[in-house]
Design a protein around this motif. Structure first.
Motif, PDB file in Angstrom:
ATOM      1  N   ILE A   1       0.840  -1.198   0.000  1.00 18.49           N
ATOM      2  CA  ILE A   1       0.000   0.000   0.000  1.00 18.49           C
ATOM      3  C   ILE A   1       0.871   1.242   0.000  1.00 18.49           C
ATOM      4  N   SER A   2       0.238   2.401  -0.144  1.00 20.09           N
ATOM      5  CA  SER A   2       0.983   3.654  -0.158  1.00 20.09           C
ATOM      6  C   SER A   2       0.419   4.607   0.890  1.00 20.09           C
ATOM      7  N   THR A   3       1.170   5.653   1.170  1.00 19.26           N
ATOM      8  CA  THR A   3       0.689   6.655   2.117  1.00 19.26           C
ATOM      9  C   THR A   3      -0.533   7.364   1.554  1.00 19.26           C
ATOM     10  N   ALA A   4      -0.669   7.411   0.237  1.00 23.35           N
ATOM     11  CA  ALA A   4      -1.847   8.041  -0.372  1.00 23.35           C
ATOM     12  C   ALA A   4      -3.114   7.279   0.022  1.00 23.35           C
ATOM     13  N   LEU A   5      -3.053   5.945   0.014  1.00 21.97           N
ATOM     14  CA  LEU A   5      -4.211   5.139   0.422  1.00 21.97           C
ATOM     15  C   LEU A   5      -4.516   5.356   1.900  1.00 21.97           C
ATOM     16  N   LEU A   6      -3.488   5.393   2.724  1.00 20.40           N
ATOM     17  CA  LEU A   6      -3.692   5.611   4.161  1.00 20.40           C
ATOM     18  C   LEU A   6      -4.299   6.981   4.438  1.00 20.40           C
TER      19      LEU A   6
END
Length: 176
Positions: free
Chosen positions: A30-35
Motif C-alpha cells: 500500500i501507499s501513504t496516499a491510500l492511508l
C-alpha cells in the motif's frame, strides 16, 4: 512581508512520503496516499474504526498460464462489533478502493478484528454524556463492586448512547 521560500525547497510531508512509500509498497503493498485517503474511501461510518493494513497480491503465474494482472486482497483492521458491518459493506468498499486506484486493484477484502489507533496516534476521547444520561447510567451500575469493570461499562454505555444520538440526528436530518 512574508519570507520567500527557496525554489528547491519542498514540504516535509512530500519528502517523508517519498521515503516511506517504497517501504510501504514493498512490505504491505500500500501507499501513504491510500492511508491518508482512507477516511474518504471508507466513509464516515467506517473510517474511524478501520484502517487498511496491507494488500496481498497473488503469486505470479507460470509462463504457460495467462500472465496477466490479477487483483489482490486488501486486509483491513477493524474494531469490535463493527467488523460485522464492515464485512457486509465489502462490495461497496471494494468499489471505492478500486475507484481510488483507478483500476481493479483488489477483488476481495479480508477484515481482521483488532484495535485501531486513529490517525496521528491520538486516542479517541470518550463520548460526552448529558448530566441526565450520566446519572441514569451510574444508577444502573450501582450494584457493580469492581471499579475497573464499572469504568469499562460506563465507557461502553457512553459509546452506545452517543451512537444512538448520532443515528437520531442523522434520521432527523433526513426528514427535514
Amino acid at each position: 512581508m512574508r519570507p520567500s521560500r527557496p525554489r528547491n525547497a519542498s514540504q516535509i510531508a512530500d519528502v517523508a512520503n517519498s521515503l516511506i512509500d517504497p517501504i510501504l509498497a514493498r512490505r504491505a503493498g500500500i501507499s501513504t496516499a491510500l492511508l491518508s485517503a482512507w477516511e474518504e474511501i471508507a466513509g464516515e461510518a467506517y473510517a474511524e474504526f478501520s484502517r487498511p493494513e496491507k494488500i496481498t497480491w497473488p503469486q505470479r503465474a507460470s509462463e504457460s498460464e495467462d500472465g496477466g494482472f490479477r487483483p489482490g486482497c486488501l486486509t483491513v483492521a477493524c474494531e469490535g462489533a463493527r467488523v460485522l458491518f464492515l464485512t457486509h459493506a465489502q462490495g461497496e468498499l471494494i468499489h471505492r478502493v478500486n475507484g481510488f486506484f483507478g483500476f481493479s486493484a483488489i477483488d476481495r477484502i479480508k477484515v481482521v478484528q483488532k484495535p485501531v489507533q486513529p490517525p496521528g496516534g491520538r486516542r479517541r476521547r470518550p463520548p460526552e454524556l448529558s448530566p441526565a444520561e450520566e446519572k441514569d447510567l451510574e444508577a444502573r451500575l450501582q450494584g457493580i463492586e469492581s471499579e475497573k469493570l464499572k469504568a469499562a461499562i460506563m465507557r461502553l454505555g457512553a459509546g452506545v448512547m452517543s451512537e444512538k444520538r448520532r443515528k437520531e440526528r442523522t434520521r432527523d436530518r433526513g426528514r427535514a
